[in-house]
Design a protein around this motif. Structure first.
Motif: not given
Lengths: 116, 434
Positions: B158-166, B177-184
């Motif tokens: 959900e967080m990636g779909e919402k383009e959240s920095d987290l 190891g993604d601490r960079w918000g690459f999910g966004a």
């Protein structure tokens, strides 16, 4: 010479698969090994090893070792889908012609050992 | 296909819904070697398209001890800088055996898609049915639909779909190891998942020399201070974090990433007796902790280990960086499990958990188990070890446990494995650019 498996010591690193794949292909390949890490139950963290022998499948699960005769499935028991890919592969020949068992050499934990 | 290298770069143009391939020239390999360094070069080549680059090292997927690492490189939504996220489990190996050394993902899809990379084929498939599924449901669905339980999957929730920095890119079900918000970035590109399965084969230039050196290094590992150590508990001891008693009620079993001699991942169960080794009917009994810092924040918050497993499971399903989530809970003094779980999807930054370098702070910033000769200047030493690991394809945490895995030995492995003639001077040039 026999291969002894202690599934509790297995850490599913797959080094044995790669070493065994090299024994058959003289190359690095994950799909020709006579041994597979049994790791399809990822969400349950349930893993062990499957070894294809000439006539048997040796299932080394955390709860113990089970030997299944290839092609014989107990009535009412569904064959384990995890074992399917290994059925087409060569059976373990204990690294025939080599001085040692490659899977044993590359196992980092002693889950695989040579026994008599 | 070259020795230990596919010589193939996969280009995914999401805007045009097209895939193509580029040949990886030998000169390019010598100039950048691999992993994060090649990722950076490819990033700049496609910079105008806000690319995500996923790359492997020359030793990824081989019998080189610790050869599990793939690297995601992109501009971090959290820092605005180009950063690298390590990805392990079997993802790097599967990518390499799928026929590609690097994947460049550029542009933005019109509607949700997922990539299916296998057998030197890459498909851009419709992902409308996956959108709004959580990360775990997505991996389950893809494995089921594609008929292959061993598929490795980079995905978002959900967080990636919402383009959240987290938002974190999730590895199968677990933390990367993604601490960079690459999910966004995945979400912004309407990219739900990258499913990967590899069945290729690699030759070696000097196969006996390569394998003997791998074995020599493995034996050094087995005879080092690492011997007998396991999981996040022993790593915690090195970091002065005593986890044994706290984790005991949920502690199940340790495991390793691909060809990692140290079992650095620890499974925690709160859904059934963690001491039971037999398979049960409980489908989701717990979580695999791949990064010790995932749980330390929740411990600091004062949660029990059982509650931590519950919260962590929701973090991973939602696709939020658990370290950032824990820090937000600490900042807000939020200690109710139900309140945390209900709030996760609305958590917002900024939160300072990204460290000070382009390399993920998921790797402890000190040596673990074995001492290195040159670690006095810890920050410089750590950054250099990370650079080496990220270039050659070695698990980032194994690299700080293994002084015997020296730069010279890694370079020797690369040269005898590939037949290339890469010098220490070449390595210095590459490292300087990172």
């Amino acid at each position: 010479m026999k291969l002894k498996i202690d599934p509790i010591k297995c850490i599913q690193c797959c080094a044995c698969e790669m070493a065994c794949g090299y024994r058959w292909d003289r190359a690095l390949s994950p799909v020709t090994s006579s041994m597979m890490v049994y790791r399809t139950r990822e969400k349950k963290n349930y893993f062990g090893l499957i070894l294809k022998q000439d006539e048997n499948l040796l299932l080394a699960r955390p709860e113990g070792i089970e030997i299944q005769r290839i092609g014989v499935v107990e009535e009412g028991v569904e064959a384990d889908a995890s074992a399917k890919p290994i059925m087409l592969r060569e059976a373990c020949d204990l690294c025939d012609g080599l001085e040692t068992l490659l899977c044993v050499s590359y196992c980092p934990t002693g889950a695989l050992q040579i026994g008599e | 296909m070259g020795n230990l290298i596919n010589e193939n770069i996969l280009i995914i143009d999401l805007s045009k819904n097209e895939t193509s391939e580029e040949y990886l020239e030998e000169e390019f390999i010598k100039e950048h070697i691999g992993g994060a360094a090649t990722n950076i070069a490819l990033y700049h080549q496609y910079e105008d398209d806000d690319p995500i680059i996923i790359g492997t090292g020359i030793l990824t997927g081989t019998l080189a001890p610790g050869g599990s690492l793939a690297v995601i490189t992109a501009k971090s939504p959290r820092t605005g800088e180009i950063c690298h996220a390590p990805v392990n489990l079997c993802i790097g190996a599967e990518l390499k055996y799928s026929g590609y050394d690097y994947v460049v993902i550029k542009g933005v899809a019109e509607k949700p898609v997922y990539l299916w990379i296998h057998d030197a084929i890459a498909d851009i498939n419709d992902a409308e049915h996956l959108w709004e599924k959580n990360a775990w449901e997505t991996t389950d669905t893809l494995r089921n639909d594609l008929g292959e339980a061993l598929i490795q999957n980079l995905t978002i929730g959900e967080m990636g779909e919402k383009e959240s920095d987290l938002a974190q890119v999730i590895s199968n079900y677990w933390s990367s190891g993604d601490r960079w918000g690459f999910g966004a970035l995945f979400g912004k590109k309407k990219l739900k998942s990258i499913a990967i399965r590899g069945m290729g084969l690699f030759d070696m230039e000097d196969e006996k020399g390569f394998l003997n050196l791998c074995l020599e290094l493995l034996n050094e590992s087995k005879n080092s201070q690492m011997a007998g150590k396991q999981g996040i508990i022993d790593i915690g001891n090195e970091l002065d974090a005593d986890l044994k008693e706290w984790l005991d009620p949920v502690l199940h079993r340790n495991s390793a990433c691909f060809n990692m001699p140290y079992p650095g991942n620890t499974f925690l169960k709160n859904g059934e007796d963690p001491k039971i080794l037999k398979e049960t009917d409980v489908e989701e009994p717990g979580v695999l902790v791949t990064d010790i810092f995932e749980i330390l924040g929740f411990k600091e918050l004062g949660l029990t280990s059982k509650d931590t497993v519950q919260v962590l499971m929701e973090c991973l399903k939602t696709g939020i960086d658990p370290v950032a989530a824990a820090q937000i809970c600490i900042n807000k003094e939020m200690k109710s499990v139900n309140e945390i779980i209900a709030s996760l999807g609305n958590f917002k930054g900024p939160v300072n958990t990204t460290g000070k370098t382009a390399f993920s702070p998921c790797c402890p910033e000190k040596s673990v188990f074995n001492k290195f000769d040159n670690e006095n200047d810890t920050q410089d030493w750590w950054v250099r070890r990370q650079k080496i690991a990220y270039v050659f394809g070695i698990h980032q945490t194994y690299s700080i446990m293994s002084p015997f895995l020296s730069e010279e030995k890694l370079l020797e492995l690369v040269n005898i494995g590939t037949g290339l003639d890469i010098s220490q001077e070449d390595v210095e040039t590459v490292i300087a650019k990172l």
